[in-house]
Structure formats: structure tokens, C-alpha cells
Design a protein around this motif. Structure first.
Motif, PDB file in Angstrom:
ATOM      1  N   ASP A  48      12.381  -0.869  22.551  1.00 19.20           N
ATOM      2  CA  ASP A  48      11.453  -1.858  21.996  1.00 19.20           C
ATOM      3  C   ASP A  48      11.659  -3.234  22.628  1.00 19.20           C
ATOM      4  N   HIS A  49      12.904  -3.538  22.999  1.00 21.41           N
ATOM      5  CA  HIS A  49      13.168  -4.826  23.648  1.00 21.41           C
ATOM      6  C   HIS A  49      12.478  -4.933  25.006  1.00 21.41           C
ATOM      7  N   ARG A  50      12.152  -3.796  25.591  1.00 17.85           N
ATOM      8  CA  ARG A  50      11.526  -3.813  26.917  1.00 17.85           C
ATOM      9  C   ARG A  50      10.020  -3.630  26.868  1.00 17.85           C
ATOM     10  N   THR A  51       9.438  -3.543  25.681  1.00 22.63           N
ATOM     11  CA  THR A  51       7.983  -3.444  25.593  1.00 22.63           C
ATOM     12  C   THR A  51       7.357  -4.781  25.978  1.00 22.63           C
ATOM     13  N   ALA A  52       6.249  -4.720  26.680  1.00 24.51           N
ATOM     14  CA  ALA A  52       5.645  -5.928  27.249  1.00 24.51           C
ATOM     15  C   ALA A  52       5.284  -6.963  26.192  1.00 24.51           C
ATOM     16  N   ASN A  53       4.810  -6.511  25.019  1.00 19.84           N
ATOM     17  CA  ASN A  53       4.355  -7.481  24.019  1.00 19.84           C
ATOM     18  C   ASN A  53       5.499  -8.203  23.320  1.00 19.84           C
TER      19      ASN A  53
ATOM     20  N   LEU B 118       9.010 -15.375  31.014  1.00 17.63           N
ATOM     21  CA  LEU B 118      10.112 -14.521  31.456  1.00 17.63           C
ATOM     22  C   LEU B 118       9.598 -13.360  32.295  1.00 17.63           C
ATOM     23  N   THR B 119       8.483 -12.781  31.917  1.00 19.70           N
ATOM     24  CA  THR B 119       7.885 -11.699  32.711  1.00 19.70           C
ATOM     25  C   THR B 119       7.583 -12.174  34.124  1.00 19.70           C
ATOM     26  N   GLU B 120       7.030 -13.380  34.230  1.00 22.18           N
ATOM     27  CA  GLU B 120       6.703 -13.939  35.541  1.00 22.18           C
ATOM     28  C   GLU B 120       7.964 -14.214  36.356  1.00 22.18           C
ATOM     29  N   GLN B 121       9.000 -14.731  35.690  1.00 20.80           N
ATOM     30  CA  GLN B 121      10.238 -15.016  36.405  1.00 20.80           C
ATOM     31  C   GLN B 121      10.884 -13.737  36.932  1.00 20.80           C
ATOM     32  N   LEU B 122      10.871 -12.692  36.130  1.00 20.67           N
ATOM     33  CA  LEU B 122      11.464 -11.428  36.574  1.00 20.67           C
ATOM     34  C   LEU B 122      10.724 -10.845  37.779  1.00 20.67           C
ATOM     35  N   ALA B 123       9.409 -11.029  37.806  1.00 17.62           N
ATOM     36  CA  ALA B 123       8.631 -10.594  38.971  1.00 17.62           C
ATOM     37  C   ALA B 123       9.035 -11.388  40.210  1.00 17.62           C
ATOM     38  N   LEU B 124       9.250 -12.678  40.019  1.00 18.52           N
ATOM     39  CA  LEU B 124       9.651 -13.547  41.119  1.00 18.52           C
ATOM     40  C   LEU B 124      11.048 -13.195  41.615  1.00 18.52           C
ATOM     41  N   TRP B 125      11.961 -12.910  40.676  1.00 27.73           N
ATOM     42  CA  TRP B 125      13.356 -12.670  41.040  1.00 27.73           C
ATOM     43  C   TRP B 125      13.580 -11.312  41.688  1.00 27.73           C
TER      44      TRP B 125
ATOM     45  N   ALA C 297      16.499 -15.056  44.667  1.00 29.82           N
ATOM     46  CA  ALA C 297      17.476 -15.352  43.622  1.00 29.82           C
ATOM     47  C   ALA C 297      16.980 -16.521  42.773  1.00 29.82           C
ATOM     48  N   PRO C 298      17.306 -16.556  41.476  1.00 30.56           N
ATOM     49  CA  PRO C 298      16.897 -17.676  40.620  1.00 30.56           C
ATOM     50  C   PRO C 298      17.386 -19.005  41.169  1.00 30.56           C
ATOM     51  N   SER C 299      16.526 -20.015  41.067  1.00 31.23           N
ATOM     52  CA  SER C 299      16.888 -21.371  41.475  1.00 31.23           C
ATOM     53  C   SER C 299      16.305 -22.348  40.475  1.00 31.23           C
ATOM     54  N   GLN C 300      16.729 -23.599  40.568  1.00 28.05           N
ATOM     55  CA  GLN C 300      16.250 -24.627  39.645  1.00 28.05           C
ATOM     56  C   GLN C 300      14.737 -24.808  39.748  1.00 28.05           C
ATOM     57  N   HIS C 301      14.154 -24.448  40.876  1.00 25.92           N
ATOM     58  CA  HIS C 301      12.713 -24.623  41.072  1.00 25.92           C
ATOM     59  C   HIS C 301      11.882 -23.667  40.220  1.00 25.92           C
ATOM     60  N   ASP C 302      12.530 -22.657  39.639  1.00 28.95           N
ATOM     61  CA  ASP C 302      11.789 -21.638  38.894  1.00 28.95           C
ATOM     62  C   ASP C 302      11.517 -22.031  37.449  1.00 28.95           C
ATOM     63  N   PHE C 303      11.940 -23.233  37.055  1.00 34.91           N
ATOM     64  CA  PHE C 303      11.861 -23.610  35.642  1.00 34.91           C
ATOM     65  C   PHE C 303      11.095 -24.906  35.459  1.00 34.91           C
ATOM     66  N   ILE C 304      10.381 -24.974  34.332  1.00 38.82           N
ATOM     67  CA  ILE C 304       9.568 -26.160  34.044  1.00 38.82           C
ATOM     68  C   ILE C 304      10.348 -27.197  33.247  1.00 38.82           C
ATOM     69  N   TYR C 305      11.538 -26.843  32.778  1.00 44.90           N
ATOM     70  CA  TYR C 305      12.260 -27.710  31.862  1.00 44.90           C
ATOM     71  C   TYR C 305      12.819 -28.922  32.586  1.00 44.90           C
ATOM     72  N   ARG C 306      12.593 -30.095  31.983  1.00 44.71           N
ATOM     73  CA  ARG C 306      13.110 -31.328  32.575  1.00 44.71           C
ATOM     74  C   ARG C 306      14.640 -31.386  32.446  1.00 44.71           C
ATOM     75  N   GLU C 307      15.126 -30.921  31.317  1.00 47.24           N
ATOM     76  CA  GLU C 307      16.567 -30.898  31.045  1.00 47.24           C
ATOM     77  C   GLU C 307      16.920 -29.478  30.614  1.00 47.24           C
ATOM     78  N   MET C 308      17.690 -28.777  31.444  1.00 44.51           N
ATOM     79  CA  MET C 308      17.948 -27.357  31.188  1.00 44.51           C
ATOM     80  C   MET C 308      19.250 -27.162  30.430  1.00 44.51           C
ATOM     81  N   LEU C 309      19.203 -26.337  29.388  1.00 42.91           N
ATOM     82  CA  LEU C 309      20.429 -25.951  28.700  1.00 42.91           C
ATOM     83  C   LEU C 309      21.212 -24.953  29.549  1.00 42.91           C
ATOM     84  N   PHE C 310      20.499 -23.984  30.138  1.00 46.02           N
ATOM     85  CA  PHE C 310      21.121 -22.981  30.997  1.00 46.02           C
ATOM     86  C   PHE C 310      20.683 -23.235  32.434  1.00 46.02           C
ATOM     87  N   PRO C 311      21.613 -23.478  33.351  1.00 49.62           N
ATOM     88  CA  PRO C 311      21.230 -23.692  34.754  1.00 49.62           C
ATOM     89  C   PRO C 311      20.818 -22.381  35.407  1.00 49.62           C
TER      90      PRO C 311
END
Length: 540
Positions: free
Chosen positions: A439-444, A450-457, A461-475
Motif C-alpha cells: 500500500d505504501h507503493r500505490t501511486a495515490n 516525490l514521484t517526479e523526483q524518483l523519476a529524475l533520480w 544523483a539527487p542534488s540541491q537543484h532538485d528541491f524547491i525549498y528555500r531552507e531545507m531540513l534534509f540536504p
């Protein structure tokens, strides 16, 4: 309105209330750690005598070090009085079924595990090393290739030596702590050294400003709280630290609650404290999070005990089954005594209020929201919100709404990132032993971002450019450790420059050498804490 903001009332104590009191008082009423002759703010904390500390928020991020420094508590006192130990990250056990070719960090029982450490990958942030590890992922795990903390934590070693000054580090670290003792230390320090007034009383009503109220506050603000023994207590700014009841922001001011159970299913927990087999048992240097059929178990090592709990989804299992799995986890340590355990049941409503600041009221801690304790974001959000209030405190009431809007925008971004990051752990797991994991992996149930980021990754590799947050809790590095710890497959299409390959290889070599060296010279967590009782850390 030009009414100056000079009086603050915090309703509710616990860790959230006292951290908030300490940070605001230190910012406005102290100078270089000493109370100013004429404090700017009148700060009062009202605490009910009948509300106990929940006592399971026992893990912090490295940000707690700067918080304690700001408040003016020395590290030796904190560690000894709060039964605290050193935390260097989170180890995830059995969240993934290892493939035959994968290089993993395995537990003695053969379960797959990986570490999300507090230290950035070597070379970061100047040099992005993850792309250079990808061609070698079948030879060495990501955490071992780019960080020393995986090896160090597996040996239960400390992040520093007794000669390292307080709050400084060799490897970045946060803490495991006794939440009840932490609240007591904060209370003592704030009342004795920062002139915070402490009232033990019951709040019986919250009164809003209306047309008949004689006050400079606008209609809809909180005029005062009514208490059983102290009557009316007025303030210019009220801070709601009343926990999940959210008596001020959620109840009285009716700020909507955004339930996130459709994304993150866990809504129950069984918590227990377990003694060590003997006084010299190793103290784990990271939180252990072990996946179960319908949830996961936290295991936090303090000097005198372990705090253990099973977090689970009541939609996928029941309390009896959850208890059986908790007993099975404890049995290797407790033997037949595991059958005698009687844990506390905790109910969780995963989600957060729409905003944390409305009118002249700010909610901090569980009064603003709470998601399952995976990745220990609760205290980090307490710190962030309290620091935001302390550093952006409006001078007058007429500017408060402007600052509130800014804080609320960041609050919403933080919750969005927390939900997406925690969900990531479930989405990329390949466990298939229950509907819970399917159930955790169902699309809805997966946030669109997150779905878009996983497609990109899949391609980079994940980079700071992949996020819209001005101040990130998780880098971005946090996403890398989780993704590649759980064998996520990134297949980049770009050619790596030879000169940068050479630089990356040098960094890999330096990291390996440093990990070997530190494993020889760092004391164990327990050894360092024992040394601390005799000598204490030197001041910076």
C-alpha cells in the motif's frame, strides 16, 4: 497597531515549551550568556501539574548542539544530567531485501542494513561525489565509500575524544536523551539563569478579544488565558505548547488540521524502557530502526537503558500482533522476561495544522503537528520554530501578521519535505510481506513531487537543484544515503571528466584511511561518557 510586544506567555511545558522559553530568553534577555540588567521581554511559562512528559522524543539532530549553546547550557552538564549519549545518525535494518549482487552493511544476524549518517559525504558541498561512486556500487556501499560514520557507528564508537572541546566534533553528532530529565534541566536553567517565570496551574479557558474587550490587541487575538489559581494571565504573544490537544491554535483559534494518514499510515506505537544486560554493555551510537511486517521498531541507547518502541498502522494490524512482534524483537535480550513486558500505548494522528502562527498565537511542537518518529524530525521542528520566533520576533503587533505569513510559508515547506522524505523510505523498499508495504507503493499514496523526483533520480544523483525549498531540513545528501542504502538504481547518461574522476578517487582513498584511523583512536560511547564524569569537556 503600535502596541509593543513585550510580554510572552507559553502554555505548556515539556521539551517544546522549555526549549522555546530558553531560546527566546537567550535571544532577547541575555548578552553573551548572561542575563541583561534590564531584560526586554517578560516571559512566563504555564505548566499543568497533571500532564506528564510523553518521554519518547529521545533523539535529536546535530542542531541541538547550537540550541544548547545558545540557551547557555554546557555540554558536560547536559550529557550527565539528561542521561544522554551520542547519536551519529540512524541505522535502518531490514527495510530492504538485499539482492545477491548488492554490497551492503549487514548486521550480525544477516539482515540488510544501512546508515543515514549526520556527516556529509566527503568533498561536499564543494564536490558532488555521488556520481563517481555509482560505477563502483557493486564493490562498496555508498556510506562506506563517502563517510567514516558507518564503520565508526558499527563499533559503537563516540564522535569525539575527551580532549575535543564541548560541542565540537570529529564526526558530526546529535544526542539520545531522557526527555523527562531534559525538560527538568531546561526548566531549572531557564528559571534560574534567564528569568523565565514558571507557573504551575491549570488553564481553564482561552479568551479572545471581541468588541467589548478593553485592549490594544485586534479582534480575534487571544486576550488572556484563565487559570484556576492565578486568574487572568495576559500577553502580547501566546505560544501553544499543549501537545496534540493544541488548545490555543487548533481548538480555540480553529486552525484546520491536515491529516496525512493517507500518505503515512502509522498511527499507533507501543513504547517501553529496557535495562542493559550489565553496566558495561555497549551504547549504540545511532538510532536503530528495524522494519516489521506492518511498521518498524525504534531502539535508542542511553547510558542506563534503551528506549524501544514499535510504530505501526492500526489499519494493517492490531495491538496484539504489534505486541507479539515487539516481544519477538526483545526476546534475544530479555529471554523469557520478554513475555512480561507492559508497554505504553501511544496514539498518533499523522499530520499538521495548516499554519503554525495565527493572530498572536504560535504553536510549537506537537501542538503544531506530528508525524511518526522516523528520522527524528519532531525536536528539530521544535528548534526551528522556536528559533524563528526568537530571531524574527515582531517589535509591535502591527508587524506580527507580516512575520507570521513568512514563518507559515516556511512551516508548510518544512512539513512538505518531512512527509516526502519519510515516505521515500517506504516507497523504495522492496519488502512484499504484507499489504502495508504494498500500500505504501500505490501511486495515490505518494506525493506528486516525490514521484517526479524518483523519476529524475533514475538518471542522476539527487542534488540541491532538485528541491524547491528555500531552507531545507534534509540536504540532498540525506536522499543519497537513503536511496543508495536501499539499493536504488541510478543510471546516469553523462560522461565523467577524467580530472574529476581523479579527484573523486583521492577523496575515496582519504575517506577510507580516515575511517580506519578513527576506528583505532576514538573511544566507545560508554568509555567517553565515563571519562566525562571525571573530567568534563573543555570549554571552547
Amino acid at each position: 497597531m503600535q502596541k509593543a510586544v513585550t510580554k510572552i506567555v507559553i502554555v505548556g511545558g515539556g521539551t517544546a515549551g522549555w526549549i522555546t522559553a530558553g531560546l527566546i530568553a537567550a535571544e532577547h534577555n541575555a548578552d553573551n550568556g548572561r542575563l541583561s540588567p534590564s531584560p526586554k521581554l517578560d516571559i512566563t511559562l504555564i505548566e499543568s501539574p497533571d500532564v506528564p512528559t510523553i518521554g519518547v522524543g529521545e533523539g535529536t539532530w546535530p542542531s541541538m548542539r547550537s540550541t544548547l549553546q545558545k540557551i547557555g547550557i554546557d555540554e558536560t552538564t547536559f550529557l550527565l544530567q539528561c542521561d544522554a549519549s551520542f547519536k551519529q545518525g540512524s541505522r535502518f535494518i531490514d527495510w530492504q531485501i538485499a539482492s545477491n549482487h548488492a554490497v551492503t552493511s549487514n548486521m550480525p544476524n544477516g539482515l540488510h542494513s544501512y546508515l543515514h549518517p549526520f556527516t556529509l559525504p566527503i568533498g561536499e558541498p564543494q564536490f558532488a561525489i555521488a556520481p563517481f561512486w555509482l560505477p563502483h556500487k557493486d564493490q562498496v556501499s555508498f556510506a562506506d565509500a563517502v563517510c567514516q560514520q558507518n564503520k565508526v557507528s558499527q563499533l559503537a564508537l563516540a564522535p569525539k575524544q575527551i580532549s575535543t572541546p564541548e560541542y565540537s566534533f570529529i564526526n558530526n553528532y546529535g544526542y539520545h536523551l531522557n526527555a523527562g530529565k531534559f525538560s527538568q534541566l531546561l526548566q531549572q536553567h531557564c528559571t534560574k539563569n534567564l528569568a523565565v517565570k514558571h507557573i504551575t496551574d491549570h488553564v481553564t479557558d482561552i479568551v479572545l478579544v471581541d468588541e467589548t474587550t478593553q485592549t490594544d490587541l485586534p479582534k480575534g487575538d487571544i486576550s488572556h488565558v484563565l487559570t484556576q489559581q492565578h486568574g487572568q494571565i495576559h500577553a502580547d504573544l501566546f505560544i501553544d505548547c499543549t501537545g496534540v490537544k493544541s488548545l490555543l491554535l487548533g481548538d480555540k483559534l480553529a486552525v484546520p488540521f491536515i491529516n496525512q494518514k493517507h500518505v503515512l499510515f502509522n498511527d499507533s506505537a507501543l513504547a517501553i524502557q529496557v535495562p542493559y544486560a550489565d553496566d558495561n554493555s555497549p551504547i549504540a551510537s545511532c538510532t536503530h530502526s528495524t522494519a516489521q511486517t506492518n511498521g518498524w521498531i525504534w531502539d535508542i541507547g542511553l547510558p542506563t537503558r534503551r528506549g524501544i518502541g514499535h510504530v505501526y498502522s492500526s489499519s494493517h494490524t492490531d495491538d496484539d500482533q504489534a505486541l507479539q512482534q515487539l516481544m519477538a524483537y526483545l526476546k534475544p535480550d530479555l529471554g523469557t522476561k520478554a513475555a512480561d513486558i507492559s508497554p505504553r500505548k501511544l496514539n498518533i494522528t499523522p499530520g499538521h495544522h495548516q499554519v503554525c502562527w495565527k493572530n498572536n498565537c504560535v504553536a510549537i511542537g506537537m501542538a503544531a503537528g506530528f508525524i511518526e518518529p522516523l528520522e527524528a524530525s519532531a525536536l528539530a521542528l521544535v528548534e526551528w520554530t522556536a528559533k524563528a520566533v526568537a530571531t524574527q520576533l515582531p517589535q509591535t503587533r502591527d508587524t506580527m501578521d507580516i512575520i507570521a505569513k513568512r514563518v507559515n510559508q516556511q512551516f508548510q515547506h518544512h512539513w512538505q519535505q518531512i512527509i516526502e522524505f519519510i515516505k521515500l523510505h517506504y516507497v523504495i523498499s522492496n519488502r512484499s510481506d504484507s499489504d502495508y508495504w504494498h500500500d505504501h507503493r500505490t501511486a495515490n499514496s505518494i506525493p506528486t513531487a516525490l514521484t517526479e523526483q524518483l523519476a529524475l533520480w533514475q538518471h542522476q544523483a539527487p542534488s540541491q537543484h532538485d528541491f524547491i525549498y528555500r531552507e531545507m531540513l534534509f540536504p540532498a545528501a540525506s536522499y543519497q544515503f537513503v536511496l543508495y542504502g536501499m539499493q536504488f538504481d541510478t543510471r546516469p547518461q553523462v560522461q565523467l571528466k577524467p580530472s574529476m574522476k581523479q579527484q573523486a578517487q583521492q577523496l575515496f582513498t582519504e575517506n577510507s584511511q580516515r575511517a580506519s584511523r578513527l576506528s583505532q583512536v576514538l573511544p566507545t560511547n560508554r568509555a567517553l561518557l565515563n571519562q566525562l564524569k571525571l573530567n568534563g569537556f573543555s570549554k571552547i
